[in-house]
Design a protein around this motif. Structure first.
Motif, PDB file in Angstrom:
ATOM      1  N   UNK A   1       1.109  -1.193  -0.188  1.00  0.00           N
ATOM      2  CA  UNK A   1      -0.032  -0.026  -0.074  1.00  0.00           C
ATOM      3  C   UNK A   1       0.877   1.197  -0.003  1.00  0.00           C
ATOM      4  N   UNK A   2       1.841   1.164   0.983  1.00  0.00           N
ATOM      5  CA  UNK A   2       2.792   2.240   0.769  1.00  0.00           C
ATOM      6  C   UNK A   2       4.279   2.167   0.257  1.00  0.00           C
ATOM      7  N   UNK A   3       4.172   2.130  -1.311  1.00  0.00           N
ATOM      8  CA  UNK A   3       5.308   1.719  -1.677  1.00  0.00           C
ATOM      9  C   UNK A   3       6.363   2.889  -1.650  1.00  0.00           C
ATOM     10  N   UNK A   4       7.520   2.935  -1.273  1.00  0.00           N
ATOM     11  CA  UNK A   4       8.446   3.900  -1.217  1.00  0.00           C
ATOM     12  C   UNK A   4       8.966   4.571  -2.478  1.00  0.00           C
ATOM     13  N   UNK A   5       9.114   5.496  -2.536  1.00  0.00           N
ATOM     14  CA  UNK A   5       9.420   6.222  -3.755  1.00  0.00           C
ATOM     15  C   UNK A   5      10.943   5.889  -4.365  1.00  0.00           C
ATOM     16  N   UNK A   6      11.196   5.986  -5.537  1.00  0.00           N
ATOM     17  CA  UNK A   6      12.588   5.663  -6.159  1.00  0.00           C
ATOM     18  C   UNK A   6      12.538   3.929  -6.152  1.00  0.00           C
ATOM     19  N   UNK A   7      13.639   3.467  -5.582  1.00  0.00           N
ATOM     20  CA  UNK A   7      13.842   2.166  -5.383  1.00  0.00           C
ATOM     21  C   UNK A   7      13.053   1.499  -4.117  1.00  0.00           C
ATOM     22  N   UNK A   8      12.359   0.596  -4.550  1.00  0.00           N
ATOM     23  CA  UNK A   8      11.489  -0.002  -3.583  1.00  0.00           C
ATOM     24  C   UNK A   8      12.135  -0.416  -2.411  1.00  0.00           C
ATOM     25  N   UNK A   9      13.352  -0.799  -2.474  1.00  0.00           N
ATOM     26  CA  UNK A   9      14.309  -1.570  -1.609  1.00  0.00           C
ATOM     27  C   UNK A   9      15.169  -0.448  -0.622  1.00  0.00           C
ATOM     28  N   UNK A  10      14.940   0.864  -1.036  1.00  0.00           N
ATOM     29  CA  UNK A  10      15.953   1.494  -0.536  1.00  0.00           C
ATOM     30  C   UNK A  10      15.793   1.770   1.103  1.00  0.00           C
ATOM     31  N   UNK A  11      14.695   1.739   1.739  1.00  0.00           N
ATOM     32  CA  UNK A  11      14.507   1.912   3.078  1.00  0.00           C
ATOM     33  C   UNK A  11      15.332   1.015   4.039  1.00  0.00           C
ATOM     34  N   UNK A  12      15.663  -0.345   3.348  1.00  0.00           N
ATOM     35  CA  UNK A  12      16.160  -1.437   4.218  1.00  0.00           C
ATOM     36  C   UNK A  12      17.480  -1.749   3.456  1.00  0.00           C
ATOM     37  N   UNK A  13      17.982  -0.877   2.633  1.00  0.00           N
ATOM     38  CA  UNK A  13      19.230  -1.299   2.100  1.00  0.00           C
ATOM     39  C   UNK A  13      20.433  -0.380   2.403  1.00  0.00           C
ATOM     40  N   UNK A  14      21.647  -1.021   2.830  1.00  0.00           N
ATOM     41  CA  UNK A  14      22.719  -0.630   3.421  1.00  0.00           C
ATOM     42  C   UNK A  14      23.383   0.680   2.316  1.00  0.00           C
TER      43      UNK A  14
END
Lengths: 319, 364, 347
Positions: C293-306
């Motif tokens: 429902x709340x897809x992050x902007x840009x790359x979807x994985x970025x909030x969890x990506x080192x």
């Protein structure tokens, strides 16, 4: 080749029989349910035998036609005719022992109650079966197809829900006359809405289940899924509700009679018998007491059976 | 409790436990003489497939068997006493204080209409001494952490007469709650205390349940398939958490799982169950390096391992035994390629074959 | 490097199944008038192809959209955009006649063996029903023979014909489901987590059965699972999904030995391995699995990506191919050292 096909049929039946046996075993475990079942069975058997045990003509005092219109009492209530327990002089029979006393017409109350049972049970059965078939079909369509059909059926059901049951039945009966058929129809009208809701809810929840999706993936058509899979699986709560409603239907039907809507004042019917005794509660309480008690016991019995069925058919408790 | 018991190596011992279930189809002989020892401070994994009896074993230990079950034989010795002889009240008290259990599906085991905070408070309410001591520290302005109370089970009894106000108790409880949520690595604990279970994700709910179990300061912490319903990355988080907690909470952890990989990651010892018996017990290393029981050997060959790819997995022939008419003697014999005459007649008992490595098999 | 949002015509011919830019969005409605206020972007632009006789593994966690893809391909769920071609036929636009044929050739095995069979149907009855639906035979005797044949193929026997699903174990129920799927000789089987609810030993036998059937009947599989070891065992190629998009697609060994996407790398590290000697220990990925429902902007994985950078927060990476290995990431990362060594770009 023929023997092979016979084998397949037999295997299928055996499996289903074993299933039913298991259900019966579960029911035996609960003493309350067993009591209810025994009582209910007793009354059902009694209903079949009633007209052989007691001569139906006893219900109608000499010369009284059974379907007389307009309503007229030809016999006046007479205190002499109330006799309680013990030997007494009946209106048209010789001295006999009245186990439950007599009513205002001097009819043996016990015999009248016995004659009333098939009338009540039969009418209740027709009402419940009719309501169930109609309500369930509508509910299944509403739940399965959804969309406009759903809305339409629900709104119509709501209209019927809005009327207090008895009032609607009374209006209907008043409009269409007082034969047993119209009265049955009147009560049926009142009984079907809850089944629509119940079935719709069940169908909606069954629809979500994986096996329905699997069948769709297989290519099964909508009607096939609905009729052969969803409805048989969704029907259990309906069966439970129908059994419990049996008692309720008797009560409603009797209530109609009690209010004076019976086609004939001498009709042996529990509500009718109560109506007779209503005015004489204090001097001859047995006239209303015993028919009322019978109604109570029958309703209670079916209620218990329904309760037991619910516990037994709950898929989570099985196996 | 005298000090002798406190230094004993074995904290829980199950001896020859036999449990039957009464059903329509007959007597289900679920447990057929289970022998198990849980040592102080270790992580023991109880591994087995469905129907082997691992959940039933645990249910018997904590005293929550269903109505139609009966214990036919055996003993469960915990801190010198036989749990099977205890009354319901005593078991209830044990569950509140010593034996904590976390189940697989937190959504069904958490009360959906109470906030996490309320449910945690309920647990703390059962530990009046700890709360009182915490409240006293609060009153005197001393800082405290939940971890300080672990292992101090009986110290509070002397403070029964101490006077603390309601407010202080409330604040102490709140601080304990926040503290314990931090211990299970839940972010933003103050907010979570006010939330309902459905507002949390699966992994967070599981942590909340772990917190509630830890609040009891148990001697034995039982985890019944807690990662089965979780995604791989969340499962990894929970396992990592358990590893960290291992040292902090000075309890023995009993993990029940059907996943040998999970057991490999986190346990010190593994006990393998089959058909209502424990068939092999060894340290994790030794179990994988040198599985002795035929069942364990075949189980290990049936798991696909990325690092050692195979064309075909070896499945175990036959099916899980039916417990109403289980096989005679050793319950694994119909599926065992080494089955001998004696295997059909006598059930093998757990025997120590090498140091710390026990097997129940006639081959040894 | 090629952008692979759309398969070329020639590529479509080699593959039995081709999925192009598939999107499945579920509208979120609210208010009295049921206004659409947003979308759950369960599948957000997915393209892949499966060659005949091969297996494509689809991995991902909850919310990744892998189950929705399976349903969209079979039209159990309405796709919002994109195309699906099966043996050249446009599945999403097929008419009733074509659909009948397709339903015969494409089958699915579901995850939950306890719920995917009608509890009130015996095995014989459900097999016969499948035969009636697919028009295989109406003759009772033939149906009986064929049912026996199918049961024996999946390792069951005549005695199982007249039992109800609840009398079987999970593994046996899956076999029954497989038997039912095989009634009409399909070409393509979608396996949606077929062994997740099964014990290890049972899983082994079901997986062996699936492999045997694939060889005997030249079946094509789409194998969906969250269990990486199982997927690795069963598939030829693996696609990793995250929040509705494929983030990496390559043959199975490359995915394991040489993952290029940070998520794939973390996934590989999160798997518990039944080998206590193994050097690697679990290092968990922080954060929760996000919801579509709340897809992050840009790359979807970025909030969890080192390794996330500003670019990752703004621009969504496209699935690009290098030497048969497709990945959707802005950077090329060497995971052992933890350093970025280059940027991926079109060209």
């Amino acid at each position: 080749m023929q023997t092979q096909t016979v084998k397949t049929r037999k295997g299928e039946w055996e499996a289903r029989l074993a299933d039913i046996k298991y259900t019966l075993y579960l029911m035996k475990k609960n003493p309350l349910v067993m009591t209810g079942t025994i009582i209910a069975l007793f009354f059902i058997i009694l209903a079949f035998l009633a007209n052989f045990i007691v001569d139906p003509k006893l219900a109608y005092p000499e010369g009284y036609p059974n379907n007389m219109y307009p309503f007229e009492r030809k016999y006046m209530w007479n205190a002499n005719h109330f006799i309680n327990w013990g030997p007494g002089i009946a209106l048209y029979n010789g001295p006999e022992f009245f186990y439950l006393g007599t009513d205002g017409w001097g009819r043996d109350l016990l015999k009248m109650i016995i004659l009333a049972i098939p009338v009540d049970l039969y009418n209740a059965a027709i009402i419940v079966i009719g309501a169930v078939i109609f309500g369930t079909l509508l509910g299944a369509i509403a739940g399965y197809i959804g969309g406009i059909f759903d809305e339409l059926i629900l709104r119509i059901t709501d209209v019927f829900f809005a009327f207090p049951g008895l009032v609607l039945a009374l209006v209907f009966a008043a409009m269409f006359g007082r034969t047993l058929d119209t009265l049955r129809l009147a009560v049926m009208l009142v009984w079907w809405p809850p089944y629509v809701r119940l079935m719709r809810g069940q169908v909606l929840s069954e629809k979500q289940k994986p096996y329905v999706e699997a069948l769709k993936a297989l290519g099964a058509s909508g009607p096939r899924i609905l009729l052969r899979h969803v409805i048989p699986n969704a029907i259990y709560p309906i069966l439970v509700q129908a059994t419990m409603d049996f008692g309720g239907a008797i009560l409603t039907f009797s209530a109609l009679m009690f209010l004076g809507f019976s086609p004939s004042p001498a009709l042996p019917e529990l509500g009718n018998l109560c109506a007779d005794g209503y005015g004489h509660i204090f001097d001859a309480p047995w006239v209303i007491l015993f028919p009322g008690l019978t109604m109570l016991i029958i309703s209670l019995a079916f209620n218990l059976v329904g309760d037991g069925l619910r516990d037994v058919l709950d898929p989570r408790l099985r196996r | 409790m005298n000090s002798e018991k406190n230094t004993e190596k074995t904290i829980l011992e199950i001896r020859n436990l036999k449990v039957n279930f009464h059903t329509y189809r007959g007597e289900v002989k679920a447990l057929n003489g289970v022998d198990l020892k849980l040592y102080r401070g270790e992580v023991l994994a109880l591994v087995g497939e469905s129907g082997c009896g691992k959940s039933v074993t645990v249910q018997t230990v904590i005293g929550l068997l269903p109505e139609n079950a009966s214990v036919v034989d055996g003993e469960i010795i915990f801190l010198g006493e036989n749990l099977l002889e205890k009354s319901k009240e005593e078991m209830r008290s044990l569950r509140a204080n010593e034996l904590a259990i976390v189940f697989q599906d937190p959504m069904t085991y958490l009360n959906p209409v109470l906030t996490i905070g309320t449910q945690l408070e309920e647990v703390f309410a059962l530990h009046k001494n700890m709360v009182k001591e915490a409240a006293l520290m609060e009153k005197t302005g001393k800082n405290f952490k939940f971890t300080e109370f672990i292992g101090k089970k009986n110290s509070g009894s002397m403070l029964v007469d101490a006077k603390v106000s309601r407010n202080e108790i409330k604040r102490a409880i709140k601080k304990l709650c926040v503290d314990i949520l931090k211990l299970v690595k839940l972010p933003d604990p103050e907010r979570i205390l006010k939330q309902y279970p459905f507002e949390l994700s699966g992994g967070m709910r599981q942590r909340a349940m772990i917190a509630m179990a830890l609040a009891r300061r148990p001697s034995i912490f039982i985890a019944d398939e807690i990662t089965t319903a979780l995604d791989v990355t969340i499962q990894a988080q929970i396992l990592y958490l358990l590893k960290e907690l291992k040292d902090k909470i000075s309890a023995s952890i009993l993990i029940i799982t059907h996943d040998l990989s999970v057991a490999a990651e986190i346990s010190d010892r593994i006990a393998v169950m089959y058909g209502g018996n424990v068939v092999e017990v060894a340290s994790t290393r030794n179990l994988f390096r040198k599985p002795l029981h035929p069942y364990t050997q075949m189980l290990l060959k049936a798991i696909p391992i990325i690092t050692k790819p195979k064309e075909r997995l070896e499945s175990i022939p036959g099916t899980v035994p039916e417990m109403i008419n289980p096989p005679t003697g050793c319950r694994f014999h119909p599926r065992c390629k080494y089955a001998m005459e004696i295997c059909t007649q006598k059930r093998p008992k757990l025997k120590e074959v090498e140091k710390g490595h026990e097997v129940a098999c006639h081959l040894y | 490097m090629k952008s692979l949002a759309i398969y070329t015509e020639s590529e479509s011919k080699q593959n039995l199944l081709v999925v192009n830019g598939l999107k499945v969005w579920f509208p979120i409605k609210s208010g009295i008038f049921q206004k659409t206020i947003g979308y759950i972007r369960a599948v957000d632009g997915v393209s892949f192809g499966i060659e005949k006789g091969k297996t494509l593994g689809l991995v991902g966690e909850s919310g990744s959209g892998k189950t929705t893809i399976a349903r969209a391909i079979l039209r159990l769920v309405k796709a919002t955009a994109g195309e699906v071609y099966f043996d050249g036929i446009n599945v999403l636009k097929a008419n009733k006649v074509q659909m009948r044929e397709l339903r015969r050739r494409m089958q699915i095995i579901f995850q939950d063996p306890y719920a995917s069979l009608d509890p009130r149907q015996t095995v014989s009855s459900l097999l016969r029903e499948a035969m009636i639906i697919h028009g295989v035979t109406k003759n009772k005797y033939e149906a009986y023979q064929k049912s026996l044949e199918l049961l024996r193929k999946v390792g069951l026997d005549e005695e199982h014909l007249y039992r109800f699903p609840h009398e079987f174990s999970g593994g046996q129920r899956q076999r029954i489901a497989i038997a039912r799927a095989l009634v009409a000789n399909p070409d393509f089987l979608i396996l949606d987590e077929p062994t997740s609810f099964l014990d290890v030993s049972v899983q082994a036998s079901v997986l062996n059965l699936l492999k045997d059937l694939q060889k005997d009947f030249n079946l094509t599989y789409l194998f969906i699972s969250h269990n990486l070891a199982v997927v690795h065992h069963m598939s030829d190629k693996i696609a990793v999904m995250y929040l509705g998009k494929i983030v990496e697609l390559a043959d199975k060994n490359s995915i394991y030995r040489n993952p290029k996407h940070p998520y794939t790398f973390q996934l590989m590290r999160a798997i518990p391995v039944p080998d206590p000697e193994a050097k690697k220990k679990i290092v968990p990925l922080e954060g929760d699995v996000p919801s579509p429902i709340n897809i992050p902007p840009g790359c979807r994985f970025h909030p969890r990506c080192k390794y996330a950078t500003e670019k990752c927060r703004k621009e969504e990476p496209v699935l690009l191919e290098k030497n048969g290995h497709m990945v959707a990431c802005h950077y090329e990362i060497d995971f052992s050292s933890g350093k970025k060594i280059g940027e991926m770009s079109n060209g």
